[in-house]
Design a protein around this motif. Structure first.
Motif, mmCIF file in Angstrom:
data_model
loop_
_atom_site.group_PDB
_atom_site.id
_atom_site.type_symbol
_atom_site.label_atom_id
_atom_site.label_comp_id
_atom_site.label_asym_id
_atom_site.label_seq_id
_atom_site.Cartn_x
_atom_site.Cartn_y
_atom_site.Cartn_z
ATOM 1 N N PHE A 15 0.836 -1.205 0.000
ATOM 2 C CA PHE A 15 0.000 0.000 0.000
ATOM 3 C C PHE A 15 0.873 1.258 0.000
ATOM 4 N N LEU A 16 1.883 1.282 0.858
ATOM 5 C CA LEU A 16 2.727 2.477 0.970
ATOM 6 C C LEU A 16 3.375 2.821 -0.376
ATOM 7 N N HIS A 17 3.856 1.799 -1.055
ATOM 8 C CA HIS A 17 4.502 2.059 -2.352
ATOM 9 C C HIS A 17 3.511 2.658 -3.338
ATOM 10 N N ASN A 18 2.322 2.043 -3.426
ATOM 11 C CA ASN A 18 1.315 2.579 -4.358
ATOM 12 C C ASN A 18 0.903 3.994 -3.981
ATOM 13 N N PHE A 19 0.706 4.175 -2.691
ATOM 14 C CA PHE A 19 0.246 5.461 -2.164
ATOM 15 C C PHE A 19 1.239 6.574 -2.509
ATOM 16 N N LEU A 20 2.511 6.308 -2.322
ATOM 17 C CA LEU A 20 3.518 7.330 -2.603
ATOM 18 C C LEU A 20 3.753 7.489 -4.104
#
Ligand code: UFG
Length: 336
Positions: free
Chosen positions: A47-52
């Motif tokens: 999620f963090l990768h997609n979010f950023l």
């Protein structure tokens, strides 16, 4: 607590703010209406990768830590997992997506038992509990990430964050509450019977512990200074945030009695493990390099704002159904 005040400060300045919170201790209705709330968790690597990747953030401010010293001793795994491992996931995702400005909320607990007071940033770092160690470890990680990946960071070592927004719209709501000022206000408001003073036999003028209380709005103004420094490509740096004076537990009690006009039921109790007698900041570096100038350095105003919120606004907080912050519930991805 501090994150909600920061989101308010930034949105009032017209900045575009996204709040990422798993709401384990945070409150939906503490998110400003003009901010976007994303409900997810720093443990979710995918999620963090997609979010950023999908957003274009100038900077990240990280407030999402566990902060209860006593709990960190009982359950260190929780502290290392959330405060260290999850922070590392956030930093990895930032570097992978070329977001390289980071403001980190650290703590006076990195110093451990003070060798001298006031404490400057050069004081030895010898934490005495897992909470302090978890913050210390992230500080070390940040220095390595700067050297290796060019991450630019400002670490802010808060002393005792306290108080409420001067306009009364936002305060401090921990559950369970362990901090001195909110506990005293609950006693004054009749929501709690009494307060136990943890130790009257310290080597201080009145025998109770001395702490450096710093207004949450002043902490926010230091964050703005940190952000400015990062945006103007200043080198990474670490700053204490405190007022350099300090008040004893009995002085804080007197301020609460004075402001509330009520006498409080105060009881003597044993010392709390891990409480140093005196923790006072030397914050000259923040004043000098961030042009930081606290507006509310006295305990009376800190208590006045907090009391205002406790009595007039807390019970009238926006009900959840009416809160307007847009909510995006992110589901963990398979590879997280
Ligand atoms: N205290 C009491 N009775 C209470 C609660 C607190 O006497 O019911 C005393 C404590 O012993 C301490 C002072 O009030 O002397 C302030 O206590 P807080 O719990 O409000 O704050 P701490 O100084 O323990 O904690 C703060 C930050 C932590 C940080 C720590 C560094 O909140 O995040 O300083 O030591 F880790």
């Amino acid at each position: 607590y501090v994150g909600s005040h920061m989101a308010k400060t930034l949105t009032e300045l017209g900045d575009s703010v996204t709040v990422l919170d798993n709401l384990s201790t945070g409150h939906r209705d503490a998110v400003p209406e003009r901010a976007r709330l994303v409900v997810s968790d720093l443990s979710q690597r995918g999620f963090l990768h997609n979010f950023l990747e999908q957003n274009d953030f100038d900077a990240v401010m990280h407030f999402a830590s566990c902060i209860d010293v006593a709990e960190s001793v009982r359950d260190p795994g929780k502290y290392y997992q959330n405060n260290v491992t999850n922070t590392l996931k956030l930093l990895d995702a930032m570097i992978a997506n070329n977001v390289r400005r980071f403001v980190f909320s650290s703590t006076a607990a990195v110093y451990g038992e003070p060798k001298y007071c006031p404490i400057d940033e050069g004081h030895p770092l010898q934490p005495i509990n897992p909470y302090g160690y978890s913050k210390y470890m992230v500080e070390k990680i940040l220095a390595d990430f700067d050297r290796a990946y060019g991450l630019k960071y400002v670490t802010l070592r808060y002393f005792n964050a306290a108080g409420a927004a001067p306009d009364g719209s936002l305060g401090e709501r921990h559950d369970p509450e362990t901090h001195l000022i909110p506990l005293l206000l609950q006693v004054a408001a009749g929501k709690r019977e009494y307060l136990e003073v943890f130790g009257l036999d310290y080597d201080t003028p009145d025998g109770t512990c001395i702490r450096d209380y710093v207004h949450v709005s002043d902490i926010c103004s230091a964050h703005l200074g940190a952000l400015d420094a990062l945006l103007s490509d200043s080198p990474s740096a670490t700053y204490n945030l405190g007022n350099g004076g300090g008040y004893s537990v009995l002085e804080v009690i007197a301020a609460v009695e004075d402001v509330s006009g009520r006498r409080l039921d105060i009881r003597e109790a044993a010392r709390r493990a891990g409480d140093p007698a005196r923790l006072v900041a030397d914050a000259a570096r923040a004043r000098r390099e961030l042009s930081w100038s606290p507006r509310y350095p006295g305990i009376r105003q800190i208590v006045e704002h907090a009391w205002d919120w406790e009595t007039r606004f807390k019970s009238a907080s926006r009900p959840l159904a009416k809160q307007k912050a847009p909510v995006v519930s992110a589901r963990p991805l398979a590879n997280s």
